[in-house]
Every structure is written in structure tokens, then in C-alpha cells.
Design a protein around this motif. Structure first.
Motif, PDB file in Angstrom:
ATOM      1  N   SER A  99       0.812  -1.041   0.530  1.00  0.00           N
ATOM      2  CA  SER A  99      -0.039  -0.389   0.072  1.00  0.00           C
ATOM      3  C   SER A  99       0.857   0.961  -0.243  1.00  0.00           C
ATOM      4  O   SER A  99       2.474   1.491   0.511  1.00  0.00           O
ATOM      5  CB  SER A  99      -0.633  -0.350   1.028  1.00  0.00           C
ATOM      6  N   GLN A 100       0.771   2.800  -1.016  1.00  0.00           N
ATOM      7  CA  GLN A 100       1.022   3.690  -1.313  1.00  0.00           C
ATOM      8  C   GLN A 100       1.355   4.016   0.713  1.00  0.00           C
ATOM      9  O   GLN A 100       1.947   4.443   1.403  1.00  0.00           O
ATOM     10  CB  GLN A 100       1.057   4.530  -2.249  1.00  0.00           C
ATOM     11  N   SER A 101      -0.411   4.678   0.740  1.00  0.00           N
ATOM     12  CA  SER A 101      -0.763   5.046   2.214  1.00  0.00           C
ATOM     13  C   SER A 101      -0.645   4.751   3.617  1.00  0.00           C
ATOM     14  O   SER A 101      -0.526   5.218   4.588  1.00  0.00           O
ATOM     15  CB  SER A 101      -2.175   5.912   1.619  1.00  0.00           C
ATOM     16  N   GLY A 102      -0.628   3.251   3.223  1.00  0.00           N
ATOM     17  CA  GLY A 102      -1.317   1.814   4.148  1.00  0.00           C
ATOM     18  C   GLY A 102      -2.185   2.729   5.305  1.00  0.00           C
ATOM     19  O   GLY A 102      -2.084   2.351   6.410  1.00  0.00           O
ATOM     20  N   ARG A 103      -2.927   3.722   4.602  1.00  0.00           N
ATOM     21  CA  ARG A 103      -4.941   3.519   5.430  1.00  0.00           C
ATOM     22  C   ARG A 103      -6.198   2.968   5.248  1.00  0.00           C
ATOM     23  O   ARG A 103      -6.698   3.487   6.135  1.00  0.00           O
ATOM     24  CB  ARG A 103      -4.319   5.301   5.379  1.00  0.00           C
ATOM     25  N   LEU A 120       3.270 -14.382   9.201  1.00  0.00           N
ATOM     26  CA  LEU A 120       4.476 -13.184   8.744  1.00  0.00           C
ATOM     27  C   LEU A 120       3.662 -12.269   8.315  1.00  0.00           C
ATOM     28  O   LEU A 120       3.878 -12.155   6.543  1.00  0.00           O
ATOM     29  CB  LEU A 120       5.714 -13.902   8.767  1.00  0.00           C
ATOM     30  N   LEU A 121       3.457 -10.902   9.049  1.00  0.00           N
ATOM     31  CA  LEU A 121       2.533 -10.179   7.346  1.00  0.00           C
ATOM     32  C   LEU A 121       3.959  -8.984   7.901  1.00  0.00           C
ATOM     33  O   LEU A 121       4.645  -8.105   8.623  1.00  0.00           O
ATOM     34  CB  LEU A 121       1.041  -9.175   8.621  1.00  0.00           C
ATOM     35  N   VAL A 122       4.482  -8.934   6.548  1.00  0.00           N
ATOM     36  CA  VAL A 122       5.242  -8.000   5.927  1.00  0.00           C
ATOM     37  C   VAL A 122       4.788  -6.659   4.580  1.00  0.00           C
ATOM     38  O   VAL A 122       3.509  -7.453   4.626  1.00  0.00           O
ATOM     39  CB  VAL A 122       6.004  -8.707   4.872  1.00  0.00           C
ATOM     40  N   ALA A 123       4.482  -5.445   5.315  1.00  0.00           N
ATOM     41  CA  ALA A 123       3.800  -4.547   4.977  1.00  0.00           C
ATOM     42  C   ALA A 123       5.472  -3.443   4.320  1.00  0.00           C
ATOM     43  O   ALA A 123       6.236  -3.158   4.468  1.00  0.00           O
ATOM     44  CB  ALA A 123       3.296  -3.374   5.998  1.00  0.00           C
ATOM     45  N   MET A 124       4.790  -3.734   2.941  1.00  0.00           N
ATOM     46  CA  MET A 124       5.337  -2.575   1.938  1.00  0.00           C
ATOM     47  C   MET A 124       4.884  -1.134   1.833  1.00  0.00           C
ATOM     48  O   MET A 124       3.242  -1.157   0.894  1.00  0.00           O
ATOM     49  CB  MET A 124       5.480  -3.624   0.275  1.00  0.00           C
ATOM     50  N   VAL A 125       5.492  -0.545   2.827  1.00  0.00           N
ATOM     51  CA  VAL A 125       4.084   1.216   2.236  1.00  0.00           C
ATOM     52  C   VAL A 125       4.725   1.893   2.300  1.00  0.00           C
ATOM     53  O   VAL A 125       6.529   2.190   2.613  1.00  0.00           O
ATOM     54  CB  VAL A 125       3.365   0.913   3.682  1.00  0.00           C
ATOM     55  N   ASN A 126       4.779   3.128   1.605  1.00  0.00           N
ATOM     56  CA  ASN A 126       5.326   4.449   1.689  1.00  0.00           C
ATOM     57  C   ASN A 126       5.353   5.144   2.646  1.00  0.00           C
ATOM     58  O   ASN A 126       6.999   5.886   2.633  1.00  0.00           O
ATOM     59  CB  ASN A 126       4.895   5.169   0.004  1.00  0.00           C
ATOM     60  N   ASP A 129       4.434   5.711   9.204  1.00  0.00           N
ATOM     61  CA  ASP A 129       3.835   6.138  10.317  1.00  0.00           C
ATOM     62  C   ASP A 129       2.331   5.176  10.770  1.00  0.00           C
ATOM     63  O   ASP A 129       1.410   5.815  11.287  1.00  0.00           O
ATOM     64  CB  ASP A 129       4.292   7.481  10.823  1.00  0.00           C
ATOM     65  N   SER A 130       1.969   5.135   8.826  1.00  0.00           N
ATOM     66  CA  SER A 130       1.096   4.286   8.744  1.00  0.00           C
ATOM     67  C   SER A 130       0.217   3.579   9.814  1.00  0.00           C
ATOM     68  O   SER A 130       0.873   2.139  10.063  1.00  0.00           O
ATOM     69  CB  SER A 130       0.413   4.122   7.374  1.00  0.00           C
ATOM     70  N   PRO A 131      -1.098   3.187   9.604  1.00  0.00           N
ATOM     71  CA  PRO A 131      -1.273   2.099  10.939  1.00  0.00           C
ATOM     72  C   PRO A 131      -1.735   1.098  10.084  1.00  0.00           C
ATOM     73  O   PRO A 131      -1.182  -0.429  11.038  1.00  0.00           O
ATOM     74  CB  PRO A 131      -3.605   2.319   9.961  1.00  0.00           C
ATOM     75  N   LEU A 132      -1.678   0.266   8.866  1.00  0.00           N
ATOM     76  CA  LEU A 132      -1.005  -0.628   8.711  1.00  0.00           C
ATOM     77  C   LEU A 132       0.739  -0.982   9.044  1.00  0.00           C
ATOM     78  O   LEU A 132       0.758  -2.607   8.988  1.00  0.00           O
ATOM     79  CB  LEU A 132      -1.300  -0.719   6.872  1.00  0.00           C
ATOM     80  N   VAL A 138       7.162  -6.790  10.175  1.00  0.00           N
ATOM     81  CA  VAL A 138       8.479  -6.494   9.255  1.00  0.00           C
ATOM     82  C   VAL A 138       7.769  -5.174   8.541  1.00  0.00           C
ATOM     83  O   VAL A 138       6.415  -5.814   7.376  1.00  0.00           O
ATOM     84  CB  VAL A 138       9.104  -7.358   8.309  1.00  0.00           C
ATOM     85  N   VAL A 139       7.966  -4.129   8.461  1.00  0.00           N
ATOM     86  CA  VAL A 139       7.803  -3.105   7.778  1.00  0.00           C
ATOM     87  C   VAL A 139       9.308  -3.336   6.541  1.00  0.00           C
ATOM     88  O   VAL A 139      10.228  -2.646   7.300  1.00  0.00           O
ATOM     89  CB  VAL A 139       7.630  -2.249   8.668  1.00  0.00           C
ATOM     90  N   ILE A 140       8.546  -2.926   5.296  1.00  0.00           N
ATOM     91  CA  ILE A 140       9.862  -2.009   4.235  1.00  0.00           C
ATOM     92  C   ILE A 140       9.195  -1.080   3.971  1.00  0.00           C
ATOM     93  O   ILE A 140       7.730  -1.159   2.667  1.00  0.00           O
ATOM     94  CB  ILE A 140      10.011  -3.022   2.894  1.00  0.00           C
ATOM     95  N   PRO A 141      10.031  -0.354   3.999  1.00  0.00           N
ATOM     96  CA  PRO A 141       9.457   1.356   4.063  1.00  0.00           C
ATOM     97  C   PRO A 141       9.329   1.617   1.991  1.00  0.00           C
ATOM     98  O   PRO A 141      10.677   1.382   1.128  1.00  0.00           O
ATOM     99  CB  PRO A 141      10.681   2.291   4.253  1.00  0.00           C
ATOM    100  N   LEU A 142       8.562   1.828   1.182  1.00  0.00           N
ATOM    101  CA  LEU A 142       8.831   2.060  -0.586  1.00  0.00           C
ATOM    102  C   LEU A 142      10.198   2.874  -0.351  1.00  0.00           C
ATOM    103  O   LEU A 142      10.963   3.096  -1.336  1.00  0.00           O
ATOM    104  CB  LEU A 142       7.636   2.898  -0.345  1.00  0.00           C
ATOM    105  N   HIS A 143      10.244   4.393   0.096  1.00  0.00           N
ATOM    106  CA  HIS A 143      11.749   5.334  -0.060  1.00  0.00           C
ATOM    107  C   HIS A 143      11.353   6.269  -1.120  1.00  0.00           C
ATOM    108  O   HIS A 143      11.754   6.294  -2.311  1.00  0.00           O
ATOM    109  CB  HIS A 143      12.445   5.519  -0.090  1.00  0.00           C
ATOM    110  N   ALA A 144       8.993   5.946  -1.715  1.00  0.00           N
ATOM    111  CA  ALA A 144       9.070   6.620  -3.151  1.00  0.00           C
ATOM    112  C   ALA A 144       9.498   8.044  -2.498  1.00  0.00           C
ATOM    113  O   ALA A 144       9.208   8.649  -3.314  1.00  0.00           O
ATOM    114  CB  ALA A 144       8.003   6.392  -3.264  1.00  0.00           C
ATOM    115  N   GLY A 145       8.829   8.564  -1.581  1.00  0.00           N
ATOM    116  CA  GLY A 145       8.583  10.183  -0.962  1.00  0.00           C
ATOM    117  C   GLY A 145       7.521  10.865  -1.545  1.00  0.00           C
ATOM    118  O   GLY A 145       6.348   9.874  -1.410  1.00  0.00           O
TER     119      GLY A 145
END
Length: 347
Positions: A99-103, A120-126, A129-132, A138-145
Motif C-alpha cells: 500500500s502507498q498510504s497504508g491507510r 508473518l505480516l510484511v507491509a510494503m508501505v510508503n 507511520d501508517s496504521p498498516l 516487518v515493515v519495508i519502506p518504499l522510500h518513494a517520498g
């Protein structure tokens, strides 16, 4: 519209730099996650996503199944949010939420339910600090800005590159690592590709078929979505393996077919399908390396990597520039697609 660059243009143009930064910053976290997955050996994976992110999830399915032999299923968020059914037993599985927003409430609730059933929940989010992200193991930031354009571009490409990095680290394949390391440069090359030859033919139609196969099928699905969002064209995507089961009967003389050619084992069969369309008089617009032969086709260039997955990602980078130009050519604002918003709140 004026001549000032749109937000969509500026954000899509930055994808190469985004990927360079992402692959570097996420390297250790991804290697750690890959080592954990090799030890835990999940029996299967499930994906949780909507919209463009669901196309990224389809890319994950193809990549994980073909390169790691991990079965991947798409989890319907409605199972948890609408029908209120207990999640299937997921002990030991990998749940990949994208998810981009995680919201989006449905993704958050579905991710929470999957984790509650032992995945095992892995979230790829931009937005980290989102609820997702808060729900994830594990959180994998997309770092897209910050992404201000309603039509997601750089975050979609960042999702694909994160999936590529996960699959590559997990498989520990040397050839895939080499392709991944050059991904940012390939995307920068892809952004410079000139697709203007297809501008007038596509602008002249109100509907078109968009085809892919294997790793390019999710690319075709994303392109069809953006044709709808930014150019208000009725575009439908299919795998070339499925198009003969009905949709092919609707395509005749002069009808447009926009095709993203795979550059792996699927290429030959794809080329044969395109030749069939061309023989019936369809206007075939093919993105690819130039190996295919389709009479009267418009051949659009692509940036080529040693890795078929990276070449597929490059295709969508080139396409985003084309889609933005097409919208402006039609007098539309690609930053303001009607009736759409940045965060979709589906239950």
C-alpha cells in the motif's frame, strides 16, 4: 492546460532515483527478512492489496512462484471486512501487504486478521507511520517520498522494485542480483524512451485492448488502469493466454491492441498472438525489444536489462511518460482524474 510539468510527470520521472535509494537503504533489512524466510520456509504466501498495489501483488505472485516455487494467493479483503468470515488458517505463511498510504481500512483489517491467524505480516508501505505499518511484523519502506499525484506512479515502481529485491535476496540468485543492482539506471534509460509515434493512434480511439503475459501481465493491468484514470479511455487488460477465450472475438480491422511483450519464455507465443491480431487488421502497438514480428505494428522501444523482471518494470516507467503526455494531448489534467482520491476507503 499550460506547459508546466504535471505532478504525475515529475513523480514518475524520479522513479530511477527512488529505486537507487530504496535498494541501498533497504539492503540490510531485506537480507535479514530473506534469511528469516529461508529458515521458516513458508508453505505459501498471500498478498493483500487494492488498485495499483494489487497489480504489484500480481507481479509478486509471478516472481515468487517462478523463482522460488512458493504458491501465492490473493487474499480478498472483503472476507474480513464485509463477510466477517474467519480467516483461513495461515500458520507459517507469508502475508505481503502492499500500500502507498497504508491507510485503507480494508487492508488494515485484513492484515490484522492474517497476522492473528499466524501469518508473518510484511507491509510494503510508503508511509511508515501508517496504521498498516503499525500492524505489521516487518515493515519495508518504499522510500518513494511524498506522492501528490492521484495517479500512483513512483510508488508503484517502488513496490515492484521492493518485490524484486525481496525475491532476489530470498533466492540468493547471482544473476538476479546483477540485474537488480542496475535497476535504477535501466529505469532512467526507460524514462527517456520516445513513444510519441503511438500518441496520435491512441488519442484517436475510445477503447483498446492491453495485453501482457507472465511478468508483463501486471504491467498491462497497470497500464489499462492508467488509461482509464488519466486519459478516460476504456482499456481492458488480459494475459495473451486468456484473450482467445472471448475478448479476441471483439477485435477486428482498425481496433487498437497495446501490447507489452515479455522477454522470457513467453515471448514466442505472445508474438504469435500479436501476429494473429495483425492479420485480422488490428492496429498492434507493441512494446518490446524488437524481436517480435507483427505486420503493420507500431514498435515502441524499451530499456533492456539482463533480468526479465527489471525489463518489465522499465516498461511501466516508459509508459507513465506516455500516459501523462496522452492525457495532456487530450486536453485532460493527469493530476485531477474525475471522482478519484488518493486514499481509497473500501470496506
Amino acid at each position: 492546460m499550460d506547459d508546466a510539468p504535471s505532478l504525475m510527470f515529475a513523480e514518475a520521472a524520479s522513479a530511477g532515483d527512488v529505486v537507487d535509494r530504496q535498494l541501498s537503504v533497504n539492503a540490510k533489512a531485506m537480507e535479514d527478512l530473506a534469511a528469516h524466510l529461508r529458515r521458516s520456509d513458508p508453505p505459501f504466501a498471500l498478498t493483500i492489496a487494492r488498485g495499483s498495489s494489487d497489480h504489484a501483488a500480481s507481479f509478486a505472485k509471478i516472481l515468487l512462484e517462478t523463482r522460488l516455487g512458493i504458491p501465492v494467493v490473493s487474499q480478498s479483503p472483503s472476507l474480513a471486512t464485509l463477510y466477517r468470515r474467519e480467516q483461513p488458517k495461515l500458520a507459517g505463511a507469508l502475508a505481503l501487504a502492499i500500500s502507498q498510504s497504508g491507510r485503507s481500512p480494508d487492508l488494515i483489517e485484513t492484515g490484522r486478521a492474517a497476522r492473528g491467524q499466524g501469518a508473518l505480516l510484511v507491509a510494503m508501505v510508503n508511509e511508515v507511520d501508517s496504521p498498516l505499518a503499525e500492524e505489521a511484523d516487518v515493515v519495508i519502506p518504499l522510500h518513494a517520498g511524498p506522492e501528490r499525484s492521484v495517479a500512483a506512479t513512483k510508488s508503484f515502481i517502488a513496490s515492484l522494485s521492493a518485490i524484486m529485491q525481496l525475491a532476489t535476496c530470498w533466492s540468493d540468485d547471482a544473476a538476479a542480483r546483477a540485474g537488480m543492482e542496475g535497476m535504477g539506471d535501466v529505469l532512467k534509460q526507460a524514462w527517456r524512451m520516445d513513444w510519441s509515434e503511438a500518441l496520435e493512434p491512441v488519442a484517436a480511439v475510445r477503447r483498446l485492448l492491453v495485453l501482457g503475459r507472465g511478468l508483463t501481465w501486471p504491467i498491462a493491468a497497470e497500464a489499462a488502469l492508467k488509461f482509464k484514470e488519466t486519459a478516460q479511455l476504456h482499456a481492458e487488460s488480459f494475459s495473451s493466454a486468456e484473450v482467445a477465450h472471448g475478448p479476441m472475438a471483439l477485435v477486428g480491422k482498425g481496433d487498437p491492441v497495446f501490447a507489452f511483450t515479455p522477454c522470457d519464455a513467453a515471448e514466442q507465443g505472445f508474438a504469435e498472438r500479436l501476429a494473429g491480431f495483425a492479420e485480422r487488421g488490428a492496429q498492434v502497438i507493441a512494446v518490446g525489444s524488437g524481436n517480435i514480428v507483427a505486420p503493420a505494428a507500431i514498435q515502441l522501444p524499451t530499456a533492456v536489462s539482463s533480468d526479465a523482471a527489471v525489463t518489465s518494470i522499465a516498461m511501466i516507467a516508459s509508459y507513465y511518460r506516455f500516459a501523462e503526455s496522452l492525457a495532456r494531448h487530450l486536453g485532460l489534467n493527469p493530476d485531477e482524474p474525475p471522482y478519484l482520491s488518493k486514499v481509497t476507503r473500501t470496506r
